[in-house]
Design a protein around this motif. Sequence first.
Motif, PDB file in Angstrom:
ATOM      1  N   CYS A 145      93.007   2.166   0.158  1.00 54.36           N
ATOM      2  CA  CYS A 145      94.059   1.333   0.721  1.00 54.36           C
ATOM      3  C   CYS A 145      94.484   1.896   2.077  1.00 54.36           C
ATOM      4  N   PHE A 146      94.328   1.089   3.122  1.00 56.52           N
ATOM      5  CA  PHE A 146      94.668   1.491   4.479  1.00 56.52           C
ATOM      6  C   PHE A 146      95.891   0.697   4.947  1.00 56.52           C
ATOM      7  N   LEU A 147      96.611   1.265   5.903  1.00 55.29           N
ATOM      8  CA  LEU A 147      97.786   0.606   6.471  1.00 55.29           C
ATOM      9  C   LEU A 147      97.716   0.637   7.989  1.00 55.29           C
ATOM     10  N   ARG A 148      98.036  -0.499   8.579  1.00 55.40           N
ATOM     11  CA  ARG A 148      98.225  -0.570  10.027  1.00 55.40           C
ATOM     12  C   ARG A 148      99.559  -1.255  10.296  1.00 55.40           C
ATOM     13  N   ALA A 149     100.427  -0.600  11.035  1.00 49.88           N
ATOM     14  CA  ALA A 149     101.704  -1.187  11.432  1.00 49.88           C
ATOM     15  C   ALA A 149     102.130  -0.538  12.739  1.00 49.88           C
ATOM     16  N   GLU A 150     102.806  -1.290  13.577  1.00 48.80           N
ATOM     17  CA  GLU A 150     103.179  -0.799  14.898  1.00 48.80           C
ATOM     18  C   GLU A 150     104.698  -0.668  14.969  1.00 48.80           C
ATOM     19  N   ALA A 151     105.157   0.559  15.006  1.00 48.20           N
ATOM     20  CA  ALA A 151     106.586   0.839  15.110  1.00 48.20           C
ATOM     21  C   ALA A 151     106.724   2.225  15.717  1.00 48.20           C
ATOM     22  N   TYR A 321     113.061  -0.949  23.330  1.00 47.34           N
ATOM     23  CA  TYR A 321     112.225  -0.742  22.148  1.00 47.34           C
ATOM     24  C   TYR A 321     111.116  -1.785  22.171  1.00 47.34           C
ATOM     25  N   ASP A 322     109.875  -1.341  22.284  1.00 46.20           N
ATOM     26  CA  ASP A 322     108.741  -2.247  22.425  1.00 46.20           C
ATOM     27  C   ASP A 322     107.482  -1.465  22.076  1.00 46.20           C
ATOM     28  N   PRO A 323     107.150  -1.318  20.786  1.00 44.57           N
ATOM     29  CA  PRO A 323     106.099  -0.372  20.388  1.00 44.57           C
ATOM     30  C   PRO A 323     104.758  -0.586  21.084  1.00 44.57           C
ATOM     31  N   THR A 324     104.212  -1.791  21.038  1.00 46.15           N
ATOM     32  CA  THR A 324     102.914  -2.041  21.689  1.00 46.15           C
ATOM     33  C   THR A 324     102.913  -3.452  22.270  1.00 46.15           C
ATOM     34  N   PRO A 325     103.554  -3.668  23.406  1.00 44.87           N
ATOM     35  CA  PRO A 325     103.582  -5.012  23.994  1.00 44.87           C
ATOM     36  C   PRO A 325     102.182  -5.465  24.399  1.00 44.87           C
ATOM     37  N   LYS A 326     101.721  -6.558  23.809  1.00 39.97           N
ATOM     38  CA  LYS A 326     100.334  -6.994  24.009  1.00 39.97           C
ATOM     39  C   LYS A 326     100.080  -7.467  25.434  1.00 39.97           C
ATOM     40  N   VAL A 327     101.117  -7.993  26.103  1.00 32.47           N
ATOM     41  CA  VAL A 327     100.911  -8.466  27.467  1.00 32.47           C
ATOM     42  C   VAL A 327     100.510  -7.321  28.394  1.00 32.47           C
ATOM     43  N   LEU A 328     100.882  -6.104  28.046  1.00 34.86           N
ATOM     44  CA  LEU A 328     100.488  -4.945  28.850  1.00 34.86           C
ATOM     45  C   LEU A 328      98.974  -4.824  28.902  1.00 34.86           C
ATOM     46  N   HIS A 329      98.316  -5.056  27.773  1.00 33.63           N
ATOM     47  CA  HIS A 329      96.858  -4.958  27.702  1.00 33.63           C
ATOM     48  C   HIS A 329      96.189  -6.174  28.335  1.00 33.63           C
ATOM     49  N   GLU A 330      96.794  -7.342  28.164  1.00 33.82           N
ATOM     50  CA  GLU A 330      96.259  -8.542  28.804  1.00 33.82           C
ATOM     51  C   GLU A 330      96.315  -8.411  30.320  1.00 33.82           C
ATOM     52  N   ALA A 331      97.449  -7.968  30.822  1.00 32.95           N
ATOM     53  CA  ALA A 331      97.597  -7.806  32.268  1.00 32.95           C
ATOM     54  C   ALA A 331      96.611  -6.784  32.807  1.00 32.95           C
TER      55      ALA A 331
END
Length: 418
Positions: A145-151, A321-331
């Motif tokens: 059992c694996f877990l992925r969560a972004e916090a 507070y913004d653990p992994t903003p996806k727009v950062l990677h898109e940009a």
Amino acid sequence: MSGAEHNPGGRTGADRRASAEPVYRLAIAAQHAVPYQVPLYRALHADARVEEMVFLLSREGVDRVRHPDLATGLAAWDLPLLDGYNHAFLANWSWNEFSPVISRINPGLLTALPRGRYDAALISGYSYLSSLFGVWACRLSGTKCFLRAEADLGNPDGGFLRRFKERHLARYLRSFDAVFYSCQANRDYWRHYGVPAEKLFFLPSSTDLPRFAALLPHKAARRAEVRKRLGIPSDAVVMVQSAILQPRKRPEDVLRAFLAVEKDHPQAWFLVLGDGPLMAALRAQVGRHGSRRVVFVGYLNQQSLADHLLAADFLVLASVYDPTPKVLHEAAALGLPALVSDGVGTAGDFIQQEINGLIVKTGAVQALSAAMAVLFARAKLRRKLSSGALAQSQIWSPQAGVEALVAALESGAPGKNR
């Protein structure tokens, strides 16, 4: 269980089993299909070492796109989110898909995971009932059992939820054989709650790199079209923010910082992408200031969002507070450098100071304004940071996520399904 398994291409299970390499059967319990996770599923499907099955726990994103802080949503994401990987929908019995705990109630997991005889199951998130169903199903069937969560630990919210986590989360996390972190701040979060270092694997947040690479040759044309439509001069230097306009994103800081430098930089423009509860207050502030170089665009679908990012010169995020903003990677995949606050979880490792972006302290509006002024004024620095952003986006790739999952599958003693 509703929905059918889907194998739209790539190597079949028989092809993979015929190779000399071991083939791991991996189930993924995904809260719903989102553009930021589907590239990982496709990369898994293309990898000969893994047979994936993604159980989608809601039709959110496919039939509709909603957000609790927005009055309106979208009919669906305008990208194909169900192509290129094996998937099935599990009926969600929830009556409120935005409420913690009850947002996903999918008892079908209790039978689907044991029936599939998987080597491991990856649970996305832990704050809803179906994550608990996934753990139970893994334990009953002998599946890893694996877990992925972004916090991260920067969440300013306290109260009952924080006290509950401090008391009980560590015990729950012991249920998992591997836990994945998306950045150093996320890793610190897991360590704080007692996850041993040997159980932690780096699975970076990434984006659909081929899709963005295909847009780059058309950058000039798309940039010109968007700017003309919005009334932005072709020679302007455009700063863009893309976010839900809510307090933790601190859009007021970004606007105040821009208005402070606007008069000294006549080429500076601010493109605001997104909507949210602070929209009216931001518009009112612009009106009081009399600025004509702040453009509010609203909430955009994915393809239009990419076009508007192409029209900009750099991205700004000032979240507390913004653990992994996806727009950062898109940009970054489109060559945009980023000016971020240290409240952004990935600021410490995805952003490298003066290589692919700039970092300032959260809430330091004067420092944010000064950094904006530097980026507005120095074209050579923007070009340098743009090259760095493109390079960094290629490192944090979907394939890097595949390698993390394979490493976790190979770690420790194999489950009984091997």
